[in-house]
Design a protein around this motif. Structure first.
Motif, PDB file in Angstrom:
ATOM      1  N   UNK A 297       0.659  -1.300  -0.027  1.00  0.00           N
ATOM      2  CA  UNK A 297       0.081   0.227  -0.044  1.00  0.00           C
ATOM      3  C   UNK A 297       0.874   1.147  -0.007  1.00  0.00           C
ATOM      4  N   UNK A 298       0.133   2.378  -0.795  1.00  0.00           N
ATOM      5  CA  UNK A 298       1.307   3.825  -0.866  1.00  0.00           C
ATOM      6  C   UNK A 298       1.376   3.909   0.722  1.00  0.00           C
TER       7      UNK A 298
ATOM      8  N   UNK B  79       7.214   5.464   2.952  1.00  0.00           N
ATOM      9  CA  UNK B  79       7.900   7.148   3.113  1.00  0.00           C
ATOM     10  C   UNK B  79       7.858   7.525   1.881  1.00  0.00           C
ATOM     11  N   UNK B  80       8.518   7.365   0.659  1.00  0.00           N
ATOM     12  CA  UNK B  80       8.713   8.009  -0.392  1.00  0.00           C
ATOM     13  C   UNK B  80       7.744   7.336  -1.300  1.00  0.00           C
TER      14      UNK B  80
ATOM     15  N   UNK C 253       7.541   9.554  -4.509  1.00  0.00           N
ATOM     16  CA  UNK C 253       8.510   9.391  -5.555  1.00  0.00           C
ATOM     17  C   UNK C 253       8.126   8.186  -6.748  1.00  0.00           C
ATOM     18  N   UNK C 254       7.192   7.171  -6.022  1.00  0.00           N
ATOM     19  CA  UNK C 254       6.645   5.944  -7.137  1.00  0.00           C
ATOM     20  C   UNK C 254       5.982   7.046  -7.957  1.00  0.00           C
ATOM     21  N   UNK C 255       5.767   7.192  -9.449  1.00  0.00           N
ATOM     22  CA  UNK C 255       4.551   7.466 -10.301  1.00  0.00           C
ATOM     23  C   UNK C 255       3.911   6.225 -10.525  1.00  0.00           C
ATOM     24  N   UNK C 256       2.727   6.807 -11.044  1.00  0.00           N
ATOM     25  CA  UNK C 256       1.863   5.327 -11.037  1.00  0.00           C
ATOM     26  C   UNK C 256       1.912   4.725 -13.139  1.00  0.00           C
ATOM     27  N   UNK C 257       1.389   4.011 -13.353  1.00  0.00           N
ATOM     28  CA  UNK C 257       1.793   3.345 -14.707  1.00  0.00           C
ATOM     29  C   UNK C 257      -0.257   3.002 -14.800  1.00  0.00           C
ATOM     30  N   UNK C 258      -0.785   2.914 -14.129  1.00  0.00           N
ATOM     31  CA  UNK C 258      -2.246   3.353 -14.723  1.00  0.00           C
ATOM     32  C   UNK C 258      -3.089   2.874 -13.563  1.00  0.00           C
ATOM     33  N   UNK C 259      -4.547   2.707 -13.738  1.00  0.00           N
ATOM     34  CA  UNK C 259      -5.618   3.325 -12.262  1.00  0.00           C
ATOM     35  C   UNK C 259      -6.408   1.655 -13.076  1.00  0.00           C
ATOM     36  N   UNK C 260      -6.293   0.650 -12.022  1.00  0.00           N
ATOM     37  CA  UNK C 260      -6.882  -0.417 -11.817  1.00  0.00           C
ATOM     38  C   UNK C 260      -8.551  -0.382 -11.939  1.00  0.00           C
TER      39      UNK C 260
END
Length: 99
Positions: free
Chosen positions: A53-54, A58-59, A62-69
């Motif tokens: 889970x996002x 902590x960071x 910095x994690x960019x999404x790739x899709x929206x399921x």
């Protein structure tokens, strides 16, 4: 709304190890032993991947999404302004091909 980040299974370490807990065949879930918060999950239909889970990262920014399921089940008032793919249901095929 739930958001998860996928990682290669061997790259995630939970310390102290909470041990897996599963109530559904084909699914392993890990929870914090102190507060019960979900920490990670592994699904048989998405082999070699761990989903975290996002909210526990902590960071996370910095994690960019790739899709929206599961776009077809979104809340009517939720609008995300980007051009990412939006499968109406599970993105299982895309997730498996990305691993």
């Amino acid at each position: 709304m739930a958001a998860f980040a996928a990682f290669p299974a061997g790259s995630v370490t939970l310390t102290p190890d909470p041990g897996p807990f599963s109530t559904v065949a084909g699914v392993e879930r890990w929870f914090c032993r102190s507060c019960g918060s979900p920490l990670a999950a592994r699904f048989d239909y998405l082999p070699d991947q761990i989903y975290v889970p996002i909210g526990v990262i902590d960071q996370a920014d910095t994690i960019l999404p790739a899709m929206h399921s599961h776009h077809g089940a979104r809340l009517s008032w939720l609008h995300i302004d980007d051009d990412l793919p939006r499968p109406d249901a599970s993105a299982r095929d895309a997730l498996n091909s990305a691993s």
